[in-house]
Design a protein around this motif. Sequence first.
Motif, short mmCIF file in Angstrom:
data_model
loop_
_atom_site.label_atom_id
_atom_site.label_comp_id
_atom_site.label_asym_id
_atom_site.label_seq_id
_atom_site.Cartn_x
_atom_site.Cartn_y
_atom_site.Cartn_z
N ALA A 143 -66.02 6.46 -46.90
CA ALA A 143 -66.50 6.94 -48.20
C ALA A 143 -65.69 6.32 -49.34
N ARG A 156 -76.35 3.29 -49.39
CA ARG A 156 -75.27 4.11 -48.83
C ARG A 156 -75.86 5.29 -48.03
N GLU A 161 -73.99 5.14 -44.43
CA GLU A 161 -73.50 6.42 -43.89
C GLU A 161 -74.11 6.75 -42.52
N ALA A 172 -68.76 9.51 -42.86
CA ALA A 172 -68.07 8.53 -43.70
C ALA A 172 -66.86 9.13 -44.43
#
Length: 417
Positions: A143, A156, A161, A172
Amino acid sequence: MKVAVIGGGWAGIAAAVELTAAGVDTTLYEAGRVLGGRARAINIDGRTLDNGQHILLGAYRDTLALMRQVGADPELLLERHPLQVVDPAGFRLALPKWPAPLNVAWGLLAATGVGWREKLATAWWMQGIKARRFRLDSDCTVAEWLDAAGQTGALRRHLWEPLCLAALNIPAERASAQVFANVLRDSLGSARREDTDLLLPRVDLGRLLPEPAARWLVANGATLRFGTRVEGIDVTADGVAIAGENHDAVVIATAPQHAGKLWPEAGIAYDYEPIATVYLQFRAKTRLPFPLFKQSGKYGQWVVDRGNGLLACVLSGHGDWETLDDNDLAAALNDELPVTENAYWHKVIREKRATFSCRPGTPRPTCATSHPRVMLAGDYTWADYPATLEGAIRSGLRAANLLLRDSQNPASSSRPA
Ligand SMILES: Cc1cc2nc3c(=O)[nH]c(=O)nc-3n(C[C@H](O)[C@H](O)[C@H](O)COP(=O)(O)OP(=O)(O)OC[C@H]3O[C@@H](n4cnc5c(N)ncnc54)[C@H](O)[C@@H]3O)c2cc1C
């Protein structure tokens, strides 16, 4: 040379085959009744199913080579698909069968459900990490890595993810960015198009490797001791004694929580992540739009079409799904599937310690130990990868080859670095 391998998961199988092929007198000790460990076939309600749905990648080169070596043909046993991520929320990324890296570039640019600006920014970011050979200056969470790269949009949510959760078995927010980057390096970043392919088993896990390997080992003179849990190892001046039997060396190829009992210095106190596989049986004609489908409801993550109406939903890592009992979990996932009927049979298999928690900076022992005749193998020792079949196989091969090298050249005895 006479060598004991403790543990008949995919790491132990790889070590035993490599040693036996080199002419070593090999004994494989396995606590269970079959080979395969965390990737094995089990019998449920008269059906042969996997103890957990597994997905392989074209990048699993040593796994595919080992299958061939023991007479299991990957082309027949695995269904090969160019990577596709299809999401009911409207996102679709599909790689064409073009040479790498054109396949990834085109897949990204042609993805639906993502704006142009984001696509170009992502292509630029991927070029950058490739130029740095997928090495991060220092490890952080996936992340944090994505935040720093400005990867905050649809790609993402729909790609990075979910891929992280599937590959590292941890969200993540907690996953190691360096290990995720290593996975990207050998798949989407690879120069071989085939490495990005998804390989979905056409048969149960037993038939992919453990059963043909058991037959190969016996046919080539290895001894398999099933139902034999090794309780301890006695290291002597010139070898290792296990349950009163002398060996020149040993490969401890158990999961980390068991390795520590046999060889305390291997006993890293890991945290673990669970995986649940929820099998749902529909009418035989029921099919998914693509055999690996991304779910996007409250609980669902990925679902695999096993054919004949059998769907396997995979839930990786700790999450809200753990609070539901089996019936409620099956019903919730059924509701989130792109099907209009209800499953007439279901089975939930929960593996509490499916994998170690692959967080930033998680310690990974090498396979050499402080004793030259004691080697470690297992997914947790292949530091480049998260807990995977390919990491397990590579670790087993490496442990076997270090012993073989040392037996030919004792001066090079493998002490830890
Ligand atoms: C549900 C689930 C889904 C997964 N999905 C994927 C996936 O999609 N793709 C992927 O690549 N990986 C996946 N994995 C991870 C993969 O299965 C593991 O990384 C791999 O199987 C680990 O193999 P191993 O040989 O290192 O360990 P193990 O499989 O744990 O093998 C260790 C063996 O040692 C035996 N043993 C333990 N103690 C003793 C003892 N004292 N004496 C004798 N024997 C002993 C055990 O019985 C076991 O058979 C998944 C794992 C799970 C649980």
